[in-house]
Design a protein around this motif. Structure first.
Motif, PDB file in Angstrom:
ATOM      1  N   VAL A  74      -3.811   2.401  -2.972  1.00 20.98           N
ATOM      2  CA  VAL A  74      -3.328   3.781  -2.977  1.00 20.98           C
ATOM      3  C   VAL A  74      -4.374   4.670  -2.309  1.00 20.98           C
ATOM      4  O   VAL A  74      -5.555   4.605  -2.654  1.00 20.98           O
ATOM      5  CB  VAL A  74      -3.064   4.282  -4.411  1.00 20.98           C
ATOM      6  CG1 VAL A  74      -2.600   5.738  -4.390  1.00 20.98           C
ATOM      7  CG2 VAL A  74      -2.027   3.406  -5.098  1.00 20.98           C
ATOM      8  N   THR A  97       0.312  13.282  -6.420  1.00 21.44           N
ATOM      9  CA  THR A  97       0.145  11.893  -5.983  1.00 21.44           C
ATOM     10  C   THR A  97       0.698  10.929  -7.018  1.00 21.44           C
ATOM     11  O   THR A  97       1.377   9.952  -6.686  1.00 21.44           O
ATOM     12  CB  THR A  97      -1.336  11.591  -5.719  1.00 21.44           C
ATOM     13  OG1 THR A  97      -1.816  12.432  -4.660  1.00 21.44           O
ATOM     14  CG2 THR A  97      -1.541  10.137  -5.318  1.00 21.44           C
ATOM     15  N   ALA A 152      -0.031   0.640 -10.233  1.00 24.43           N
ATOM     16  CA  ALA A 152      -0.455   0.311  -8.870  1.00 24.43           C
ATOM     17  C   ALA A 152      -1.697  -0.567  -8.884  1.00 24.43           C
ATOM     18  O   ALA A 152      -1.797  -1.559  -8.143  1.00 24.43           O
ATOM     19  CB  ALA A 152      -0.712   1.597  -8.087  1.00 24.43           C
ATOM     20  N   SER A 166       0.837  -1.199   0.000  1.00 27.51           N
ATOM     21  CA  SER A 166       0.000   0.000   0.000  1.00 27.51           C
ATOM     22  C   SER A 166       0.870   1.246   0.000  1.00 27.51           C
ATOM     23  O   SER A 166       2.019   1.221   0.457  1.00 27.51           O
ATOM     24  CB  SER A 166      -0.937   0.027   1.217  1.00 27.51           C
ATOM     25  OG  SER A 166      -0.201   0.133   2.419  1.00 27.51           O
ATOM     26  N   VAL A 167       0.299   2.313  -0.540  1.00 28.65           N
ATOM     27  CA  VAL A 167       0.964   3.617  -0.568  1.00 28.65           C
ATOM     28  C   VAL A 167      -0.052   4.656  -0.131  1.00 28.65           C
ATOM     29  O   VAL A 167      -1.168   4.713  -0.666  1.00 28.65           O
ATOM     30  CB  VAL A 167       1.475   3.973  -1.975  1.00 28.65           C
ATOM     31  CG1 VAL A 167       2.131   5.357  -1.970  1.00 28.65           C
ATOM     32  CG2 VAL A 167       2.444   2.918  -2.499  1.00 28.65           C
ATOM     33  N   LEU A 170       3.757   8.104  -6.611  1.00 27.61           N
ATOM     34  CA  LEU A 170       3.722   6.710  -7.060  1.00 27.61           C
ATOM     35  C   LEU A 170       4.869   6.429  -8.030  1.00 27.61           C
ATOM     36  O   LEU A 170       5.493   5.364  -7.985  1.00 27.61           O
ATOM     37  CB  LEU A 170       2.391   6.414  -7.743  1.00 27.61           C
ATOM     38  CG  LEU A 170       1.152   6.401  -6.849  1.00 27.61           C
ATOM     39  CD1 LEU A 170      -0.096   6.173  -7.684  1.00 27.61           C
ATOM     40  CD2 LEU A 170       1.277   5.331  -5.778  1.00 27.61           C
TER      41      LEU A 170
END
Length: 527
Positions: A396, A365, A389, A347-348, A369
């Motif tokens: 995210v 953002t 992602a 996860s980010v 990523l």
């Protein structure tokens, strides 16, 4: 940069690129293998509807940054393939809006008053005054399928003629429709009520053959006008509906296959008016779309926001100067965080606090990523990072808070493998001077750049000196050092800026010392 143009555009657009110092090459006959060869070293590709920009094109064009469509429709461009290869796709939706709307209005008058048919009869010497009984538009109902830019412009023009407006568009609010004087309704209701139906949607899997035999039967006695995209209307069914008197007439500027085949049934139906895709064919429109497309190509080359990007985050030009410094900061924080985690990312989270939280941060953002994926992928940018992602199943999230403790603005990138997480906080000093101000909860004041090493160690005398000695032994010069600790005698974290790559042997020797808990070498210039 090299720009390949494979469909004719106005000279004004090419002049924009040449004046910016870019090489512009035209090849209007390129297709198949010739197109693949021509695009191999191109940094940008500009097309209209005549060039098929397939996945093979993107695979052949390793240097491609952007594909610019000089017009609105992009059904000839494989956007998914573009995204996979990190290539921006942008169109020019504003440049020919007025021209397309005016042509729609002209075609509406032409079919309602049989103007071309009467013209043709008179040209042959026949005064056929009694053969044509037209329809006045005042007081009639205009059905609009697609209330986008062109649809809205048509609505304004025909509303001023006294027509009642009813529209089908599942992607527009009732409030906006009311502002245009239009009533929103389902497609069946629009078809049944429309005296004239105009179409203004792109060609997608949802809209292909949207208007077929059953839909045409609901329009009994009405007129159909399509200046949007071919393939939305079943052309065989339309020709039959006009010939059989189900419809009073139709006018088309676009077709499923262009040029229109000589044996098309549309050509045999007297009350079907056809024009050869002239909707955008005005001098002003051609210049507008060419210049708009060229400006977006130039923006992509300069790493500036591309106003009409279809597969990449964008931002209003006026807001870009306020956001621009945070784009690089987020990218850097992402690179540092993922290299400190040193395991699979699950996860980010990107968190914004302070003034930056009030801005449009989609591009920031995406850049975070990009930074997270930079050590893992050879071709990653703000275009394909969000898709990457999603493909990898990485969650995210983006959060905002208007207040930031100690800082005017703060950007935090947190990466997690499901068990462990690492956070890196960054801010800007004096406008655009980037600083890393927190690493995994430790308060630091580190200048991010080039090559770095982060160490965790016990806070006791002699440790930093020992680290310096080992680094010197392996020929690594320390350019700067930023130290933080929890409590006196507890655990400390230090960020070193170094001039050379830290060899594995140096880190292994450092970690044999019981006082040194962990070392991480970080590269911000490619991993």
């Amino acid at each position: 940069m090299k720009v390949l143009v494979t469909d004719p555009i106005a000279d004004a657009g090419m002049d924009v690129l040449r004046d910016a110092g870019h090489e512009v090459v035209t090849d209007y006959d390129a297709e198949g293998d010739e197109l693949l060869a021509a695009v191999a070293d191109a940094n940008a590709l500009i097309v209209r509807s005549g060039t098929d920009v397939s996945r093979e094109v993107f695979e052949a064009a390793e240097e491609l940054v952007i594909v610019g469509r000089a017009g609105i429709g992009v059904d000839n461009i494989d956007i998914d393939a573009a995204t996979d290869h990190g290539v921006i796709v942008a169109n020019a939706p504003e440049g020919n809006v007025r021209a397309a709307a005016e042509h729609t209005v002209a075609m509406t008058f032409a079919t309602a008053r049989s103007i071309p048919q009467a013209h043709a009869r008179l040209k042959t010497g026949e005064w056929a005054k009694g053969a044509f009984l037209g329809t006045e538009l005042n007081g009639k109902t205009l059905g609009i399928v697609g209330l986008g830019r062109v649809g809205q412009e048509v609505a304004k023009k025909l509303d001023s003629l006294g027509m009642d407006l009813v529209a089908f568009d599942p992607y527009i609010s009732e409030e906006r429709a009311e502002q245009l004087g239009a009533e929103l309704a389902e497609l069946d209701a629009v078809l049944e009520r429309a005296d004239v139906l105009t179409i203004h949607t792109p060609l997608t899997s949802e809209t292909e053959n949207m208007i077929g035999e059953e839909e045409l039967a609901q329009m009994e006695g009405g007129y159909l006008v399509n200046c949007a995209r071919g393939g939305i209307v079943d052309e065989v069914a339309l020709a039959e509906a006009v010939e059989d008197g189900v419809l009073a007439g139709a006018a088309l500027d676009v077709f499923a296959e262009e040029p229109l085949a000589e044996d098309s049934p549309l050509l045999d139906a007297e009350d079907v008016i056809v024009t050869p895709h002239l909707g955008a064919s005005t001098e002003a429109a051609q210049e507008n779309v060419a210049v708009s497309t060229a400006e977006q190509v130039a923006a992509a080359f300069a790493d500036e926001p591309v106003a009409n990007a279809l597969n990449a985050p964008s931002i209003d030009q006026s807001a870009f100067p306020r956001v621009e410094p945070y784009i690089h900061l987020a990218d850097t924080a992402g690179k540092i965080a993922v290299q400190l985690l040193d395991s699979r990312v699950e996860s980010v989270e990107v968190r914004y606090e302070g003034d930056i939280a009030g801005e449009d941060v989609e591009l920031v953002t995406a850049s975070a990523l990009k930074g997270v994926f930079a050590p893992l992928e050879l071709q990653v940018n703000a275009v394909n990072a969000p898709a990457m992602a999603e493909e990898r199943g990485i969650e995210v999230s983006e959060t905002k808070r208007q207040q930031a403790e100690d800082f005017q603005s703060l950007v935090t990138v947190t990466v997690s493998d499901g068990e462990e997480e690492i956070s890196v906080d960054g801010t800007l000093f004096a406008g655009d001077d980037a600083r890393i101000v927190r690493v995994d909860g430790y308060r630091v004041d580190a200048i991010p750049g080039g090559k770095m090493m982060v160490t965790r160690n016990t806070d006791e005398p002699g440790v930093i000196g020992h680290i310096g000695t080992v680094m010197g032994k392996y020929g690594v010069n320390i350019a700067a050092m930023f130290n933080a600790r929890e409590i006196i005698g507890g655990e400390a974290l230090t960020v070193y800026n170094v001039d050379e790559e830290v060899p594995d042997e140096a880190r292994e020797e450092l970690e044999t010392d019981d006082r040194i808990i962990e070392t991480r070498y970080i590269s911000l210039n490619g991993v």
